[in-house]
Design a protein around this motif. Structure first.
Motif, PDB file in Angstrom:
ATOM      1  N   GLU A   1       0.843  -1.193   0.000  1.00 17.00           N
ATOM      2  CA  GLU A   1       0.000   0.000   0.000  1.00 17.00           C
ATOM      3  C   GLU A   1       0.884   1.251   0.000  1.00 17.00           C
ATOM      4  OE1 GLU A   1      -3.117   0.243  -0.363  1.00 17.00           O
ATOM      5  OE2 GLU A   1      -3.894  -1.772   0.011  1.00 17.00           O
ATOM      6  N   VAL A   2       1.371   1.624  -1.171  1.00 19.79           N
ATOM      7  CA  VAL A   2       2.233   2.789  -1.311  1.00 19.79           C
ATOM      8  C   VAL A   2       1.785   3.638  -2.491  1.00 19.79           C
ATOM      9  CG1 VAL A   2       4.257   1.689  -0.277  1.00 19.79           C
ATOM     10  CG2 VAL A   2       3.909   1.545  -2.749  1.00 19.79           C
ATOM     11  N   GLU A   3       2.081   4.903  -2.404  1.00 18.41           N
ATOM     12  CA  GLU A   3       1.876   5.839  -3.507  1.00 18.41           C
ATOM     13  C   GLU A   3       3.237   6.407  -3.866  1.00 18.41           C
ATOM     14  OE1 GLU A   3      -0.062  10.249  -4.080  1.00 18.41           O
ATOM     15  OE2 GLU A   3      -1.178   8.803  -2.868  1.00 18.41           O
ATOM     16  N   LEU A   4       3.692   6.128  -5.064  1.00 19.47           N
ATOM     17  CA  LEU A   4       5.046   6.516  -5.471  1.00 19.47           C
ATOM     18  C   LEU A   4       5.022   7.745  -6.374  1.00 19.47           C
ATOM     19  CD1 LEU A   4       6.452   2.965  -6.327  1.00 19.47           C
ATOM     20  CD2 LEU A   4       6.667   4.205  -4.176  1.00 19.47           C
ATOM     21  N   SER A   5       5.876   8.707  -6.049  1.00 23.89           N
ATOM     22  CA  SER A   5       6.097   9.861  -6.927  1.00 23.89           C
ATOM     23  C   SER A   5       7.552   9.818  -7.358  1.00 23.89           C
ATOM     24  CB  SER A   5       5.818  11.167  -6.180  1.00 23.89           C
ATOM     25  OG  SER A   5       4.470  11.256  -5.781  1.00 23.89           O
ATOM     26  N   HIS A   6       7.796   9.959  -8.661  1.00 24.32           N
ATOM     27  CA  HIS A   6       9.155   9.813  -9.184  1.00 24.32           C
ATOM     28  C   HIS A   6       9.713  11.155  -9.646  1.00 24.32           C
ATOM     29  CE1 HIS A   6       8.915   5.448  -9.026  1.00 24.32           C
ATOM     30  NE2 HIS A   6       7.688   5.563  -9.513  1.00 24.32           N
ATOM     31  N   PHE A   7      10.926  11.435  -9.222  1.00 25.07           N
ATOM     32  CA  PHE A   7      11.649  12.650  -9.585  1.00 25.07           C
ATOM     33  C   PHE A   7      12.932  12.208 -10.276  1.00 25.07           C
ATOM     34  CE2 PHE A   7       8.978  13.368  -5.981  1.00 25.07           C
ATOM     35  CZ  PHE A   7       8.481  14.661  -6.095  1.00 25.07           C
ATOM     36  N   VAL A   8      13.116  12.639 -11.519  1.00 25.64           N
ATOM     37  CA  VAL A   8      14.240  12.142 -12.323  1.00 25.64           C
ATOM     38  C   VAL A   8      15.066  13.297 -12.880  1.00 25.64           C
ATOM     39  CG1 VAL A   8      14.903  10.621 -14.219  1.00 25.64           C
ATOM     40  CG2 VAL A   8      12.737  10.220 -13.020  1.00 25.64           C
ATOM     41  N   ASP A   9      16.392  13.197 -12.734  1.00 24.02           N
ATOM     42  CA  ASP A   9      17.277  14.217 -13.309  1.00 24.02           C
ATOM     43  C   ASP A   9      18.529  13.545 -13.879  1.00 24.02           C
ATOM     44  OD1 ASP A   9      18.754  16.370 -14.068  1.00 24.02           O
ATOM     45  OD2 ASP A   9      19.108  17.151 -12.060  1.00 24.02           O
ATOM     46  N   PRO A  10      18.463  13.107 -15.148  1.00 26.76           N
ATOM     47  CA  PRO A  10      19.646  12.505 -15.762  1.00 26.76           C
ATOM     48  C   PRO A  10      20.729  13.528 -16.082  1.00 26.76           C
ATOM     49  CG  PRO A  10      17.875  12.678 -17.364  1.00 26.76           C
ATOM     50  CD  PRO A  10      17.300  13.105 -16.051  1.00 26.76           C
ATOM     51  N   GLY A  11      20.365  14.802 -16.044  1.00 26.97           N
ATOM     52  CA  GLY A  11      21.319  15.839 -16.435  1.00 26.97           C
ATOM     53  C   GLY A  11      22.415  16.095 -15.425  1.00 26.97           C
ATOM     54  N   LEU A  12      22.146  15.844 -14.144  1.00 25.16           N
ATOM     55  CA  LEU A  12      23.142  16.153 -13.126  1.00 25.16           C
ATOM     56  C   LEU A  12      24.421  15.351 -13.308  1.00 25.16           C
ATOM     57  CD1 LEU A  12      24.189  17.469 -10.568  1.00 25.16           C
ATOM     58  CD2 LEU A  12      22.872  15.802  -9.243  1.00 25.16           C
ATOM     59  N   MET A  13      24.294  14.022 -13.401  1.00 24.37           N
ATOM     60  CA  MET A  13      25.497  13.196 -13.542  1.00 24.37           C
ATOM     61  C   MET A  13      26.167  13.421 -14.896  1.00 24.37           C
ATOM     62  SD  MET A  13      25.654  12.143 -10.602  1.00 24.37           S
ATOM     63  CE  MET A  13      27.296  11.538 -10.964  1.00 24.37           C
ATOM     64  N   ALA A  14      25.372  13.729 -15.917  1.00 24.60           N
ATOM     65  CA  ALA A  14      25.959  14.034 -17.224  1.00 24.60           C
ATOM     66  C   ALA A  14      26.832  15.278 -17.119  1.00 24.60           C
ATOM     67  CB  ALA A  14      24.854  14.240 -18.258  1.00 24.60           C
TER      68      ALA A  14
END
Length: 218
Positions: free
Chosen positions: A26-39
């Motif tokens: 019973e979870v509600e997942l919110s995803h935050f993605v930033d591929p630019g930082l490591m690049a």
């Protein structure tokens, strides 16, 4: 009542792993993605380590302020850059339950990576974790060369095949994979060979269920 978990990723490919792994709870997942930082870390010499550390801290604080019950960080580079941060919600670092599992092994073992830039930060944190828990590790590191660029460019199937082929041949010692992107291939090899391959996803879920008191769906 569902627990709200904010997941911070460095790449979109990690989302499915977390969604599937926690789908029974019973979870509600919110995803935050930033591929630019490591690049940028890897390509911009003027972007310093302190700049990257500050950016990761800002990202985590942004997720915290979105009204979640916990923050999950899946990128090992992000974890290494973040260090310790005091917040009013738990910050779950994907690799810590994995480290705990590795510290329970008293024989020689191998950790496999595809991203060489992840190795120093991960191994430094692992050695410190082992020291803090008074454990001695006999660990060899293997990097599957020229592979990580595949997943970063969206060639997931090719990436999975490279990881699968390496793990299928490498069965001499206790083995684990250090990155979430490697879990699918590791699980496939496990099913075909009955060899146990430790991965950070299985250890993470077990830990999160206990730490956050997650309830299984009825």
């Amino acid at each position: 009542m569902k627990k709200k978990i904010g997941c911070l990723h460095a790449h979109y490919s990690n989302i499915d792993y977390i969604e599937i792994a926690l789908s029974a709870y019973e979870v509600e997942l919110s995803h935050f993605v930033d591929p630019g930082l490591m690049a940028r870390v890897m390509s911009d010499p003027d972007f310093t380590k302190s700049d990257a550390e500050r950016k990761v801290k800002e990202q985590v604080e942004w997720v915290v302020k979105s009204g979640v019950d916990a923050v999950l960080i899946t990128c090992t580079n992000y974890i290494a850059l973040l260090g310790e941060l005091s917040t009013n919600v738990p910050i779950i670092k994907m690799d810590e339950p994995y480290f705990e599992a590795l510290c329970q092994i008293d024989q020689p073992q191998t950790i496999v990576f595809t991203n060489p830039d992840t190795v120093p930060g991960t191994m430094d944190r692992l050695q410190q974790f082992a020291k803090n828990h008074q454990k001695k590790l006999d660990i060899e590191v293997q990097v599957i060369e020229n592979t990580f660029a595949l997943i970063m460019s969206g060639k997931k199937d090719e990436y999975q095949n490279e990881v699968y082929n390496f793990l299928k041949k490498y069965q001499q010692r206790v083995i684990s994979v250090a990155q979430l992107s490697m879990v699918g291939a590791a699980q496939q090899v496990e099913q075909e060979t009955s060899q146990t391959i430790i991965n950070p996803l299985d250890t993470l879920v077990t830990s999160m269920v206990k730490q956050l008191n997650l309830k299984a769906k009825e």
